[in-house]
Design an enzyme around this catalytic site. Sequence first.
Site, PDB file in Angstrom:
ATOM      1  N   ASN A 151      25.783  -5.442 -61.815  1.00 21.09           N
ATOM      2  CA  ASN A 151      25.855  -5.692 -63.265  1.00 21.09           C
ATOM      3  C   ASN A 151      24.697  -4.997 -63.991  1.00 21.09           C
ATOM      4  O   ASN A 151      24.509  -5.214 -65.180  1.00 21.09           O
ATOM      5  CB  ASN A 151      25.874  -7.196 -63.573  1.00 21.09           C
ATOM      6  CG  ASN A 151      24.565  -7.874 -63.247  1.00 21.09           C
ATOM      7  OD1 ASN A 151      23.714  -7.282 -62.568  1.00 21.09           O
ATOM      8  ND2 ASN A 151      24.378  -9.098 -63.720  1.00 21.09           N
ATOM      9  N   GLY A 186      18.957  -3.074 -61.941  1.00 23.90           N
ATOM     10  CA  GLY A 186      19.201  -1.758 -61.351  1.00 23.90           C
ATOM     11  C   GLY A 186      19.483  -0.701 -62.402  1.00 23.90           C
ATOM     12  O   GLY A 186      19.427  -0.971 -63.605  1.00 23.90           O
ATOM     13  N   VAL A 203      28.290 -10.769 -59.912  1.00 20.11           N
ATOM     14  CA  VAL A 203      28.867 -11.429 -58.722  1.00 20.11           C
ATOM     15  C   VAL A 203      28.850 -12.958 -58.816  1.00 20.11           C
ATOM     16  O   VAL A 203      29.399 -13.632 -57.954  1.00 20.11           O
ATOM     17  CB  VAL A 203      28.190 -10.979 -57.403  1.00 20.11           C
ATOM     18  CG1 VAL A 203      28.362  -9.482 -57.185  1.00 20.11           C
ATOM     19  CG2 VAL A 203      26.721 -11.389 -57.343  1.00 20.11           C
ATOM     20  N   LYS A 224      35.853 -14.247 -46.267  1.00 19.55           N
ATOM     21  CA  LYS A 224      36.799 -15.084 -45.510  1.00 19.55           C
ATOM     22  C   LYS A 224      38.235 -14.614 -45.792  1.00 19.55           C
ATOM     23  O   LYS A 224      39.028 -14.442 -44.880  1.00 19.55           O
ATOM     24  CB  LYS A 224      36.606 -16.548 -45.922  1.00 19.55           C
ATOM     25  CG  LYS A 224      37.505 -17.520 -45.154  1.00 19.55           C
ATOM     26  CD  LYS A 224      36.945 -18.923 -45.167  1.00 19.55           C
ATOM     27  CE  LYS A 224      37.212 -19.680 -46.446  1.00 19.55           C
ATOM     28  NZ  LYS A 224      38.605 -20.075 -46.689  1.00 19.55           N
ATOM     29  N   TYR A 276      13.398 -18.000 -56.612  1.00 15.72           N
ATOM     30  CA  TYR A 276      13.802 -16.911 -55.696  1.00 15.72           C
ATOM     31  C   TYR A 276      13.831 -17.428 -54.265  1.00 15.72           C
ATOM     32  O   TYR A 276      14.826 -17.272 -53.551  1.00 15.72           O
ATOM     33  CB  TYR A 276      12.803 -15.766 -55.848  1.00 15.72           C
ATOM     34  CG  TYR A 276      13.084 -14.555 -54.998  1.00 15.72           C
ATOM     35  CD1 TYR A 276      14.178 -13.728 -55.263  1.00 15.72           C
ATOM     36  CD2 TYR A 276      12.233 -14.209 -53.937  1.00 15.72           C
ATOM     37  CE1 TYR A 276      14.412 -12.594 -54.501  1.00 15.72           C
ATOM     38  CE2 TYR A 276      12.461 -13.076 -53.169  1.00 15.72           C
ATOM     39  CZ  TYR A 276      13.548 -12.271 -53.444  1.00 15.72           C
ATOM     40  OH  TYR A 276      13.782 -11.138 -52.691  1.00 15.72           O
TER      41      TYR A 276
HETATM   42  P1  NAD Z   1      16.583  -4.219 -57.187  1.00 17.30           P
HETATM   43  O1  NAD Z   1      16.229  -5.072 -58.357  1.00 17.30           O
HETATM   44  O2  NAD Z   1      16.222  -2.783 -57.208  1.00 17.30           O
HETATM   45  O3  NAD Z   1      18.152  -4.317 -56.889  1.00 17.30           O
HETATM   46  C1  NAD Z   1      18.900  -5.471 -57.112  1.00 17.30           C
HETATM   47  C2  NAD Z   1      20.234  -5.050 -57.705  1.00 17.30           C
HETATM   48  O4  NAD Z   1      21.075  -6.224 -57.865  1.00 17.30           O
HETATM   49  C3  NAD Z   1      20.108  -4.440 -59.108  1.00 17.30           C
HETATM   50  O5  NAD Z   1      20.815  -3.232 -59.176  1.00 17.30           O
HETATM   51  C4  NAD Z   1      20.694  -5.496 -60.049  1.00 17.30           C
HETATM   52  O6  NAD Z   1      21.225  -4.952 -61.219  1.00 17.30           O
HETATM   53  C5  NAD Z   1      21.726  -6.151 -59.139  1.00 17.30           C
HETATM   54  N1  NAD Z   1      22.089  -7.520 -59.544  1.00 17.30           N
HETATM   55  C6  NAD Z   1      21.270  -8.563 -59.802  1.00 17.30           C
HETATM   56  N2  NAD Z   1      21.970  -9.651 -60.148  1.00 17.30           N
HETATM   57  C7  NAD Z   1      23.288  -9.294 -60.104  1.00 17.30           C
HETATM   58  C8  NAD Z   1      24.511  -9.988 -60.344  1.00 17.30           C
HETATM   59  N3  NAD Z   1      24.515 -11.261 -60.712  1.00 17.30           N
HETATM   60  N4  NAD Z   1      25.673  -9.315 -60.166  1.00 17.30           N
HETATM   61  C9  NAD Z   1      25.695  -8.013 -59.783  1.00 17.30           C
HETATM   62  N5  NAD Z   1      24.554  -7.312 -59.546  1.00 17.30           N
HETATM   63  C10 NAD Z   1      23.374  -7.942 -59.699  1.00 17.30           C
HETATM   64  O7  NAD Z   1      15.934  -4.925 -55.889  1.00 17.30           O
HETATM   65  P2  NAD Z   1      15.823  -4.422 -54.374  1.00 17.30           P
HETATM   66  O8  NAD Z   1      14.406  -4.295 -54.020  1.00 17.30           O
HETATM   67  O9  NAD Z   1      16.737  -3.288 -54.144  1.00 17.30           O
HETATM   68  O10 NAD Z   1      16.375  -5.711 -53.611  1.00 17.30           O
HETATM   69  C11 NAD Z   1      17.718  -5.773 -53.151  1.00 17.30           C
HETATM   70  C12 NAD Z   1      17.915  -7.020 -52.296  1.00 17.30           C
HETATM   71  O11 NAD Z   1      17.005  -7.018 -51.190  1.00 17.30           O
HETATM   72  C13 NAD Z   1      17.675  -8.325 -53.065  1.00 17.30           C
HETATM   73  O12 NAD Z   1      18.618  -9.285 -52.615  1.00 17.30           O
HETATM   74  C14 NAD Z   1      16.277  -8.727 -52.622  1.00 17.30           C
HETATM   75  O13 NAD Z   1      16.098 -10.119 -52.672  1.00 17.30           O
HETATM   76  C15 NAD Z   1      16.247  -8.220 -51.188  1.00 17.30           C
HETATM   77  N6  NAD Z   1      14.865  -7.964 -50.734  1.00 17.30           N
HETATM   78  C16 NAD Z   1      14.196  -6.838 -51.115  1.00 17.30           C
HETATM   79  C17 NAD Z   1      12.893  -6.650 -50.692  1.00 17.30           C
HETATM   80  C18 NAD Z   1      12.107  -5.411 -51.022  1.00 17.30           C
HETATM   81  O14 NAD Z   1      10.962  -5.313 -50.594  1.00 17.30           O
HETATM   82  N7  NAD Z   1      12.644  -4.449 -51.738  1.00 17.30           N
HETATM   83  C19 NAD Z   1      12.260  -7.618 -49.888  1.00 17.30           C
HETATM   84  C20 NAD Z   1      12.978  -8.752 -49.547  1.00 17.30           C
HETATM   85  C21 NAD Z   1      14.292  -8.917 -49.961  1.00 17.30           C
END
Ligand code: NAD
Length: 328
Positions: A33, A37, A58, A106, A146
């Site tokens: 969404n 991002g 989502v 599922k 979170y």
């Molecule tokens: P990011 O913010 O770059 O990417 C997250 C993406 O999810 C974005 O494009 C955002 O627009 C999208 N998004 C958020 N809510 C949404 C929704 N309701 N519907 C559809 N899209 C949605 O962050 P990232 O660093 O790429 O992290 C990605 C995943 O990895 C996350 O779940 C995060 O918790 C996990 N994670 C990342 C790290 C890290 O170090 N980068 C560490 C631990 C966990």
Amino acid sequence: MKKVLITGAAGFLGSHLCDRFIKEGYHVIGMDNFITGDRKNLSHLESHSNFEIIEHDVTEFINIEGELDYILHFASPASPIDYLKIPIQTLKVGALGTHNLLGLAKAKNARMLIASTSEVYGDPLVHPQTEAYYGNVNTIGPRGVYDEAKRFQESITMAYHRFHGLETRIVRIFNTYGPRMRLNDGRVIPAFMGQALRGEDLTVFGDGSQTRSFCYVDDQVEGIYRLLLSDYSDPVNIGNPHEITISDFAEEIIKLTGTTQKVIYKDLPVDDPMQRQPDITLAKKILEWEPKVGREEGMKKTFEYFKGLSQDDLHKSEHKDFKKHIKK
Ligand code: NAD
Ligand code: UDP
């Protein structure tokens, strides 16, 4: 041709995962969404015949035509600044979003991998953190939105696995970095590199004695790919165990960027974990995986990326209008 749905596709990790699955010959459906991002992260894939992007939140019902083999759920705000600004969206994407995607998995008989995090360990009292550690999380603190969303996400995923026999995978991701991070998302690497590029002092929070262990994105993606294709359904840590204090890290960035600015100290955010280092014994054993890219090499590549951004991107302190993306 196998079909994979990747949520959070326009984000940092999601976009690199799209690249990897396209390279491996999959048909990739990206879903996002765009709340944290950026479409630009996927512009190079837009005309690819095996790639499609669906704009969708989502947390709302998800409809996908046809079959699906895999779902990777990476949608979620991921930086402390982002999830403090949109706390309810963060809880919803971890809880309602995960529930919707598990239901979809599922219905399609697809295997689902969820992006969990080292934050499930909170401010850890066990060091380094093994998967067996239950964590030390403040449920009602500002980071709780979170951490608890991610803990719930793990619980509901295991429930679908045990109750419905769904094939599931859980990756606990430790701090990962690389090109396509948002320069102003507040995480320490874009923060320091952005400050160096703008000629500002580097802001270390607290006294800088807290530690982190940084993993380069290519290593992270390799670990996730191997975990998805493995037969292991309990959580697995993926990260680089090479630990450093934040103040030493600031010095490394000063050297790398050649900035003449200095370090300044600011208040430590509430519940900021004091130490973090993944124990990756399990990943080494079951996935035959370990990180290959050292911090010096990874930081150089990341800095090259940030140097290539426009002056406009560099000087926008906050280019995200979160409200625009939130439906009532
Ligand atoms: P990011 O913010 O770059 O990417 C997250 C993406 O999810 C974005 O494009 C955002 O627009 C999208 N998004 C958020 N809510 C949404 C929704 N309701 N519907 C559809 N899209 C949605 O962050 P990232 O660093 O790429 O992290 C990605 C995943 O990895 C996350 O779940 C995060 O918790 C996990 N994670 C990342 C790290 C890290 O170090 N980068 C560490 C631990 C966990
Ligand atoms: N940090 C810092 N200065 C900044 C941004 C972050 O000193 O400008 C610190 C932060 O307090 C934390 C560490 O760097 O101790 C990593 O922060 P980040 O937001 O990258 O990730 P997380 O806390 O989620 O590991």
